[in-house]
Design an enzyme around this catalytic site. Structure first.
Site, PDB file in Angstrom:
ATOM      1  N   ASP A 281       0.852  -1.196   0.000  1.00  0.00           N
ATOM      2  CA  ASP A 281       0.000   0.000   0.000  1.00  0.00           C
ATOM      3  C   ASP A 281       0.885   1.241   0.000  1.00  0.00           C
ATOM      4  OD1 ASP A 281      -2.827   1.230   0.601  1.00  0.00           O
ATOM      5  OD2 ASP A 281      -1.407   2.272   1.913  1.00  0.00           O
TER       6      ASP A 281
ATOM      7  N   LYS B 149      -2.833   5.925  -4.273  1.00  0.00           N
ATOM      8  CA  LYS B 149      -3.955   6.837  -3.983  1.00  0.00           C
ATOM      9  C   LYS B 149      -3.784   8.185  -4.673  1.00  0.00           C
ATOM     10  CE  LYS B 149      -3.819   4.617   0.511  1.00  0.00           C
ATOM     11  NZ  LYS B 149      -2.429   4.592   0.994  1.00  0.00           N
TER      12      LYS B 149
HETATM   13  P1  NDP Z   1       0.443   1.128  11.808  1.00  0.00           P
HETATM   14  O1  NDP Z   1      -0.764   0.943  12.642  1.00  0.00           O
HETATM   15  O2  NDP Z   1       0.778   0.181  10.758  1.00  0.00           O
HETATM   16  O3  NDP Z   1       1.657   1.288  12.825  1.00  0.00           O
HETATM   17  C1  NDP Z   1       2.946   1.573  12.407  1.00  0.00           C
HETATM   18  C2  NDP Z   1       3.784   1.771  13.688  1.00  0.00           C
HETATM   19  O4  NDP Z   1       3.837   0.535  14.422  1.00  0.00           O
HETATM   20  C3  NDP Z   1       5.183   2.172  13.369  1.00  0.00           C
HETATM   21  O5  NDP Z   1       5.613   3.079  14.373  1.00  0.00           O
HETATM   22  C4  NDP Z   1       5.957   0.840  13.468  1.00  0.00           C
HETATM   23  O6  NDP Z   1       7.278   1.109  13.862  1.00  0.00           O
HETATM   24  C5  NDP Z   1       5.197   0.111  14.555  1.00  0.00           C
HETATM   25  N1  NDP Z   1       5.172  -1.365  14.410  1.00  0.00           N
HETATM   26  C6  NDP Z   1       5.046  -2.094  13.273  1.00  0.00           C
HETATM   27  N2  NDP Z   1       4.990  -3.409  13.548  1.00  0.00           N
HETATM   28  C7  NDP Z   1       5.105  -3.538  14.889  1.00  0.00           C
HETATM   29  C8  NDP Z   1       5.118  -4.637  15.770  1.00  0.00           C
HETATM   30  N3  NDP Z   1       5.003  -5.890  15.320  1.00  0.00           N
HETATM   31  N4  NDP Z   1       5.264  -4.390  17.104  1.00  0.00           N
HETATM   32  C9  NDP Z   1       5.373  -3.133  17.563  1.00  0.00           C
HETATM   33  N5  NDP Z   1       5.337  -2.034  16.776  1.00  0.00           N
HETATM   34  C10 NDP Z   1       5.210  -2.233  15.442  1.00  0.00           C
HETATM   35  O7  NDP Z   1       0.363   2.635  11.261  1.00  0.00           O
HETATM   36  P2  NDP Z   1       0.236   3.422   9.903  1.00  0.00           P
HETATM   37  O8  NDP Z   1      -0.457   4.677  10.269  1.00  0.00           O
HETATM   38  O9  NDP Z   1       1.516   3.466   9.197  1.00  0.00           O
HETATM   39  O10 NDP Z   1      -0.822   2.576   9.030  1.00  0.00           O
HETATM   40  C11 NDP Z   1      -0.446   1.534   8.178  1.00  0.00           C
HETATM   41  C12 NDP Z   1      -0.540   1.933   6.719  1.00  0.00           C
HETATM   42  O11 NDP Z   1      -1.862   2.293   6.367  1.00  0.00           O
HETATM   43  C13 NDP Z   1       0.258   3.185   6.342  1.00  0.00           C
HETATM   44  O12 NDP Z   1       1.653   2.954   6.322  1.00  0.00           O
HETATM   45  C14 NDP Z   1      -0.366   3.534   5.013  1.00  0.00           C
HETATM   46  O13 NDP Z   1       0.139   2.697   3.995  1.00  0.00           O
HETATM   47  C15 NDP Z   1      -1.836   3.251   5.304  1.00  0.00           C
HETATM   48  N6  NDP Z   1      -2.586   4.448   5.747  1.00  0.00           N
HETATM   49  C16 NDP Z   1      -3.555   4.948   4.911  1.00  0.00           C
HETATM   50  C17 NDP Z   1      -4.238   6.101   5.247  1.00  0.00           C
HETATM   51  C18 NDP Z   1      -5.269   6.662   4.338  1.00  0.00           C
HETATM   52  O14 NDP Z   1      -5.637   7.834   4.497  1.00  0.00           O
HETATM   53  N7  NDP Z   1      -5.771   5.909   3.383  1.00  0.00           N
HETATM   54  C19 NDP Z   1      -3.978   6.806   6.498  1.00  0.00           C
HETATM   55  C20 NDP Z   1      -2.987   6.176   7.330  1.00  0.00           C
HETATM   56  C21 NDP Z   1      -2.341   5.021   6.961  1.00  0.00           C
HETATM   57  P3  NDP Z   1       8.546   0.589  12.990  1.00  0.00           P
HETATM   58  O15 NDP Z   1       8.380   1.073  11.588  1.00  0.00           O
HETATM   59  O16 NDP Z   1       9.712   1.206  13.705  1.00  0.00           O
HETATM   60  O17 NDP Z   1       8.508  -0.917  13.120  1.00  0.00           O
END
Ligand code: NDP
Ligand code: 1BO
Length: 319
Positions: A54, A87
């Site tokens: 995504d 998007k």
């Molecule tokens: P997530 O809920 O996926 O959380 C990401 C965070 O969690 C990061 O800080 C990451 O840190 C941490 N993390 C990942 N895996 C683990 C784990 N197993 N244990 C503990 N911490 C973890 O957040 P997002 O807001 O990024 O949402 C996911 C995706 O959704 C986005 O990246 C995007 O592609 C999409 N999105 C779409 C939107 C829209 O408007 N359509 C809006 C928001 C998001 P680290 O990287 O350091 O592991």
């Protein structure tokens, strides 16, 4: 419900069937605020077995995502086995800018087509709009003109499915009234701290698949250490991250956790051969204190000048 399938490379993955008949893999890699998207995408596809990525023009990482996908294809994964979502950003939310925006995205990703193209937010922003927007920088958009252009992208086989993000029930109704090609997917914030049941139900009723974004609570809320999630994880001998991802799939949504770390990328997809038992699933469904992480305030609210003077206005006063 998710279906288990074996892809051409012999990997087991769960997917959901969209209205169009195409399949969307239950788990994708999120790329918002990704620090090294090329490596994350490569690791996800080649080493962890993801088949869904995504991204979005607004994330500024499409070049890197494209390099990651290209390297994965070079390593032997077929393009047809992948599901790539991007998007349309708010500045391009006008009839004449839809196709050029898609072509730029395809060029950045080095792809000939997208599996899914989504309207990122249902509000038009002026080029260079401030955050929060100044007077006159945010407005409604030409719904019929934009959706017809999205439909033409499907007809011209530049995208296989189209959909929306950050919608309300009211906006979904308005779109369904004009759509000739239905939105296959609605991507919304959904996790135990914001279950968004109203939209989930509205989408189900219309056979629109939901992708849950920010399934781990994004960077803003700590669901990983939520006692209800930790308890379920302890019982199942899984990590809290895996429980959150599995919970999303058991709700009937695909989901797109983001991580920069290869260990977490691998951890987050190991959720296909087990289930959260009903009682624990229900306990997670009953977590109180529901609140959006991404409420759109910074992007679209101008408190002194309309049309969106509050967060409630953004979400049509739906809770
Ligand atoms: P997530 O809920 O996926 O959380 C990401 C965070 O969690 C990061 O800080 C990451 O840190 C941490 N993390 C990942 N895996 C683990 C784990 N197993 N244990 C503990 N911490 C973890 O957040 P997002 O807001 O990024 O949402 C996911 C995706 O959704 C986005 O990246 C995007 O592609 C999409 N999105 C779409 C939107 C829209 O408007 N359509 C809006 C928001 C998001 P680290 O990287 O350091 O592991
Ligand atoms: C500003 C974009 C929010 C994440 O999709």
């Amino acid at each position: 419900m998710a279906q288990m399938t074996i892809d051409p490379q012999g990997e087991k993955i769960e997917s959901f069937v969209l209205l169009s008949g195409h399949k969307i893999p239950a788990i994708g890699l999120g790329t918002w605020r990704a620090h090294n998207a090329r490596d994350s995408v490569y690791t996800a596809i080649v080493e962890a077995g993801y088949r869904h990525v995504d991204t979005a023009a607004e994330y500024g990482v499409q070049d890197e995502v494209g390099h990651g996908i290209k390297a994965a294809i070079h390593a032997g994964v077929e393009r047809s086995a992948l599901f790539v979502t991007s998007k349309l950003w708010c500045c391009d939310l006008s009839r004449e800018r839809v196709r050029p925006a898609l072509m730029k995205t395809l060029n950045e990703l080095q792809l000939g087509y997208l599996d899914l193209y989504l309207i990122h937010w249902p509000f038009r922003l002026k080029d260079g709009a401030s955050r929060p927007p100044k007077a006159g920088e945010v407005s409604d958009f030409d719904w019929e003109g934009v959706w017809r252009e999205m439909e033409k992208l499907v007809k011209d086989k530049l995208v296989r499915d189209i959909g929306v993000c950050n919608f309300t029930v009211k906006k979904l109704k308005k779109l369904l009234d004009i759509a000739q090609i239905m939105p296959s997917v609605c991507q919304m914030e959904m996790h135990p701290g914001w279950r968004n049941e109203k939209m989930l139900e509205a989408c189900k009723k219309n056979n629109i698949h939901v992708t849950a974004y920010s399934p781990l609570g994004s960077r803003e809320i700590d669901l990983i250490h939520h006692p209800v999630v930790e308890r379920a994880a302890g019982k199942l001998n899984k990590t809290p991250g895996q429980v959150l991802v599995r919970w999303a799939i058991q709700r009937g949504t695909s989901t797109i956790p983001k991580s920069d770390l290869s260990e977490r990328i691998k951890e987050n997809i190991k959720v296909f051969s087990w289930e959260i038992p009903e009682l624990d699933f229900q306990a997670i469904c009953d977590v109180p204190d529901q609140m959006r992480v991404l409420d759109g305030e910074e992007l679209f609210v101008n408190t002194s000048d309309g049309p969106y003077k509050s967060v409630a206005d953004i979400w049509d006063h739906e809770i």
